[in-house]
Design an enzyme around this catalytic site. Structure first.
Site, PDB file in Angstrom:
ATOM      1  N   PRO A   1       0.824  -1.216   0.000  1.00 23.44           N
ATOM      2  CA  PRO A   1       0.000   0.000   0.000  1.00 23.44           C
ATOM      3  C   PRO A   1       0.855   1.262   0.000  1.00 23.44           C
ATOM      4  CG  PRO A   1       0.011  -1.026   2.170  1.00 23.44           C
ATOM      5  CD  PRO A   1       0.712  -1.972   1.260  1.00 23.44           C
ATOM      6  N   PRO A   2       0.235   2.413  -0.266  1.00 24.98           N
ATOM      7  CA  PRO A   2       1.021   3.668  -0.294  1.00 24.98           C
ATOM      8  C   PRO A   2       1.603   4.002   1.074  1.00 24.98           C
ATOM      9  CG  PRO A   2      -1.146   3.959  -1.322  1.00 24.98           C
ATOM     10  CD  PRO A   2      -1.166   2.630  -0.647  1.00 24.98           C
TER      11      PRO A   2
ATOM     12  N   SER B   1     -12.981 -13.207   2.567  1.00 25.35           N
ATOM     13  CA  SER B   1     -12.523 -13.452   3.934  1.00 25.35           C
ATOM     14  C   SER B   1     -13.656 -13.631   4.933  1.00 25.35           C
ATOM     15  CB  SER B   1     -11.628 -12.290   4.400  1.00 25.35           C
ATOM     16  OG  SER B   1     -10.481 -12.192   3.597  1.00 25.35           O
TER      17      SER B   1
ATOM     18  N   LYS C   1      -4.737  -8.382   9.800  1.00 28.01           N
ATOM     19  CA  LYS C   1      -5.934  -8.820  10.522  1.00 28.01           C
ATOM     20  C   LYS C   1      -5.622  -9.120  11.987  1.00 28.01           C
ATOM     21  CE  LYS C   1      -8.129 -10.679   6.368  1.00 28.01           C
ATOM     22  NZ  LYS C   1      -8.508 -11.886   5.628  1.00 28.01           N
TER      23      LYS C   1
END
Length: 831
Positions: free
Chosen positions: A389-390, A711, A754
């Protein structure tokens, strides 16, 4: 000489039209009378940017600075006397005494005009030289005590007569040699009978810098001053004669066929006089530079072939510059030039650890590459792809890798790139052709083995101009890039020693063949504990330096950083965290400048006044006391998140309703879970008629937020089983996994994120697929301390772990034939 010097400080009038109005030719008697006029001991000072006023000379000046306008206005209302002094530098807008020369000229304001643009124009005449003794006032403008310089009376000697005669002759010759100067100027010079005014007049109009004019003004002895002016005029005359000589060299009969040739000859003559290379010398220079290059035979043959073509070509031809630029590129590319790798693995590890916290996988991969390179001596560089991710440090990691290896660093952003020629270059036949950005990056790095960052590979465009992603296939294939072909270069270039590092935010948009050529390394983001350490070691020191603060001015505690992370940022990386720390640093800098007495350590109570109300609410585990509500875990681009699945039953005909802005995959997971539950009703002790007499509503809170992914499969099934059996969920438990119609539990991704989300809200037990056991082993034990993991293969195991054994009564009072009322009048589902 020049007679039209125009700028904000002052300008001289043209001789053509305004000479009678602005130029007054003083006689000797008038000059002596002016010298004897009384001058106040304290006068206002007017600084001029790029001119020097001499006694007796009349010039108009235009002033725009507020102080200068007030000097002119006030003086014009009183005795009209000011002191004019030249500035040492034109760039200073509000000069002090140190920014001005100490010697100037007392001036009399003849006339003042206010212009429509707000500036003021004044006509002033120099009177006498003076030196500044003491500054007595600086506001609203400068005033100073001065000492006037008395001019000695001149005696008519042969030397004086000869000097003045030479001065007039030189000035006259310069006017004749300069086509831009009016011939009337010679008349003005011949009519001046005062030697001193003659020198002052010529000095004022000399084409020299202010500093040279100032030296003339400061020279006390008249003969010395005159010789100094003669020196400058002699240089100016020689320059004019040289210019005319150059022009005469290239005089030819011009017709249409000879025009281009004439322009080239003139340019050549100018270059020879300036000592620059002519086309012949330019070719020879290229040939000399080529001898130092480590070229293969193909490159050398191509270069000399093009060089011979250039030698035969007319420099005025359009193709001349094209061939010349091509040859320059061949010379500037680092053919066979490599930087020596620093193969100290321990040093490389220290560099990577110093620049970046965590990221163990990528660090380990770089150290492995270094170790193999040290043992083998030579190997093709890997094509790494940093996926994450960024804000997790993918791009900045490239710089650290270059520093660890001791290589040059270059970067190319691919975001929005849609033209294949940007990668492969344009053919030389096109106007404005250039090499591709790969070759340009190598040229910029000045090394054939740099660390080359290909940023945002997943954001490459694709349109009618070509497919840049396909053009990258050759660049990023270790088996092919040793002979990379650029359309502009037209020679194969070896890229096999370049260490390409691609960065992507999503793998879904990457060309499959391109993805196959790269080694994918996932940077999944940082846990809260990691972000706190990054903030302490990297972000806070960086922002302190950027905002001019010292360590004693700004300090953060761990709880404060954690509060900023929890309540003001929600991301996998640390980019937003750095922005919030920068906001705190700016606030602290403002307090220090305003002189406020503040505590160096930022407390938790200081955060809200600076950053405003909290943006995100901290997740809290909801220990539900009703059946049908299950806690699931989800992955988002900003990290892990908690997902609550709510299920209720209501009397009806078996209708199912799904809400919460669910994506197609999540809807399919819900239907799959319901189908599996119906097929296994006996296993879960559910009356099959219940599916026909109760409507089912599944809702995922935060309905405005899109939710997608497999999920939540086992979470959906657990919620349905809890609702139909009316058995509550075990407190403090969460789950994630995908299900099949056969009841198998499949693995899912994003386990690290998670687990972080689960721990953050106080979850104690987590249910995962057996095939996710390996992902848990990759997480540092300190981050999952206090969590209990249940690894399952089937949904039956999930139900046995997650559901309590006792039933609860359903809070709906409906009398259906397949259900019986309990003693309190509530409906209870029969087993």
């Amino acid at each position: 000489m020049r007679f039209n010097n125009n700028d904000e400080g002052a300008f001289l009038a043209d001789f053509e039209d305004d000479a009678p109005e602005f130029i007054s030719l003083l006689s000797t008697e008038e000059e002596e009378e002016m010298e004897n006029e009384a001058v106040p001991a304290n006068i206002p000072i007017l600084p001029l940017k790029n001119t020097v006023l001499f006694p007796g000379v009349v010039i108009p000046i235009t002033v725009g600075r507020d102080k200068s306008i007030k000097v002119i206005a006030d003086a014009y209302k009183t005795n009209k006397i000011i002191g004019v002094v030249a500035q040492k530098s034109e760039s200073v807008e509000d000069p002090g005494i140190e920014d001005m020369y100490s010697t100037g000229t007392v001036a009399h304001i003849i006339k003042m005009l206010r212009m429509p643009d707000g500036n003021t124009t004044a006509i002033i005449q120099g009177k006498r030289r003076f030196t500044i003794k003491t500054v007595t006032q600086t506001e609203p403008y400068m005033r100073a005590d001065i000492e006037t310089l008395v001019e000695k009376k001149l005696e008519n000697t042969d030397e004086l007569e000869a000097t003045v005669s030479a001065l007039k002759d030189l000035a006259t010759q310069i006017i004749h040699l300069s086509p831009n100067l009016p011939s009337e100027a010679t008349i003005a010079i011949k009519n001046i009978d005062s030697p001193r005014f003659l020198v002052n007049f010529i000095s004022s109009n000399m084409n020299v810098e202010v500093v040279e004019k100032q030296k003339v003004l400061e020279t006390v002895d008249f003969i010395t001053r005159t010789k100094l002016v003669l020196t400058h005029l002699t240089k100016e005359k020689q320059m004019l004669e040289l210019r005319n000589q150059i022009q005469s060299k290239v005089k030819v009969d011009i017709d249409k066929q000879q025009r281009d040739f004439f322009l080239h000859q003139q340019l050549k003559a100018i270059q020879e006089e300036l000592g620059q290379d002519s086309p012949d010398k330019e070719v020879e220079n290229l040939r000399t530079r080529a001898k130092k290059k480590k070229w293969t035979k193909d490159v050398s043959d191509t270069f000399h072939k093009e060089l011979n073509k250039l030698d035969r070509m007319n420099p005025a031809a359009a193709e001349y510059s094209v061939v010349l630029n091509y040859l320059e590129l061949l010379l500037e590319l680092p053919w066979g030039e490599y930087t020596k790798d620093n193969l100290d693995v321990n040093r490389a590890k220290d560099v990577l650890d110093k620049d970046h916290y965590g990221l163990e996988k990528i660090k380990e991969r770089i150290l492995e590459y270094l170790a193999v390179l040290k043992l083998k001596g030579d190997m093709k560089s890997p094509i790494l792809c940093l996926y994450g991710p960024p804000g997790v440090g993918k791009t900045s990691l490239g710089k650290s890798i270059a520093r660890a290896l001791g290589r040059k660093y270059t970067r190319m952003s691919l975001g929005g790139l849609h033209d294949e020629a940007e990668i492969r270059g344009h053919r030389k036949t096109y106007i404005g052709a250039m090499p591709g950005r790969i070759i340009q990056g190598i040229k910029k790095a000045k090394s054939s083995n740099p660390v080359f960052i290909l940023d945002e590979v997943d954001k490459i465009g694709n349109d009618f101009r070509g497919d840049p992603a396909s053009a990258l296939l050759e660049v990023l294939d270790p088996e092919q890039n040793s002979a990379f072909y650029d359309n502009y270069l037209e020679i194969e270039y070896d890229l096999s020693h370049v260490m390409f590092i691609a960065t992507v935010n999503s793998l879904d948009n990457i060309h499959p063949a391109l993805r196959d050529r790269m080694e994918i390394i996932e940077l999944s983001g940082y846990l809260i504990e990691e972000k706190i350490e990054i903030a302490k070691d990297y972000l806070i020191p960086k922002q302190r330096e950027m905002h001019g603060l010292k360590a004693k001015d700004l300090k953060f505690g761990g709880p404060v950083i954690e509060k900023i992370i929890d309540e003001y940022t929600r991301e996998s990386g640390v980019r937003s965290l750095e922005k919030k720390i920068a906001s705190v640093a700016r606030s602290r800098a403002k307090d220090i400048v305003m002189g406020k007495d503040v505590n160096a350590t930022i407390s938790i109570n200081d955060i809200e006044p600076i950053l405003g109300p909290r943006i995100f609410e901290k997740d809290i585990f909801q220990n539900n006391d009703i059946a049908g509500v299950v806690t699931g875990l989800a992955w988002t681009p900003t990290g892990g998140d908690v997902l609550y699945i709510e299920t209720i039953l209501s009397p009806g005909k078996g209708k199912i309703t799904l809400t919460g802005k669910l994506g197609d995959v999540m809807k399919e997971s819900a239907l799959t879970a319901l189908s599996y539950l119906k097929s296994q009703y006996a296993q879960f002790n559910i009356n099959p008629k219940a599916f026909d007499h109760w409507d089912l509503h599944i809702h995922v809170p935060e309905g405005a937020v899109p939710k997608e992914g497999p999920s939540a499969g086992i979470t959906m099934l657990t919620a349905l089983a809890s609702a139909f059996t009316q058995r509550k969920i075990k407190p403090g438990i969460a789950m994630t996994g995908e299900i099949t119609l056969r009841g198998s539990v499949l693995p899912v991704g994003g386990i690290k994120e998670k687990m972080l989300a689960a721990k953050r809200i106080g979850i104690k037990e987590i249910i995962l697929s057996e095939m996710n056991r390996k992902d848990v082993k990759d997480i540092k034990p300190v981050y999952i301390e206090g969590l209990t993991f249940h690894y399952v293969k089937t949904m039956k195991e999930v139900i046995e772990i997650a559901l309590l054994h006792e039933k609860i009564t359903h809070a709906v009072n409906v009398n259906e034939p397949d259900f019986m009322l309990n003693g309190n009048g509530r409906v209870e589902i029969e087993s």
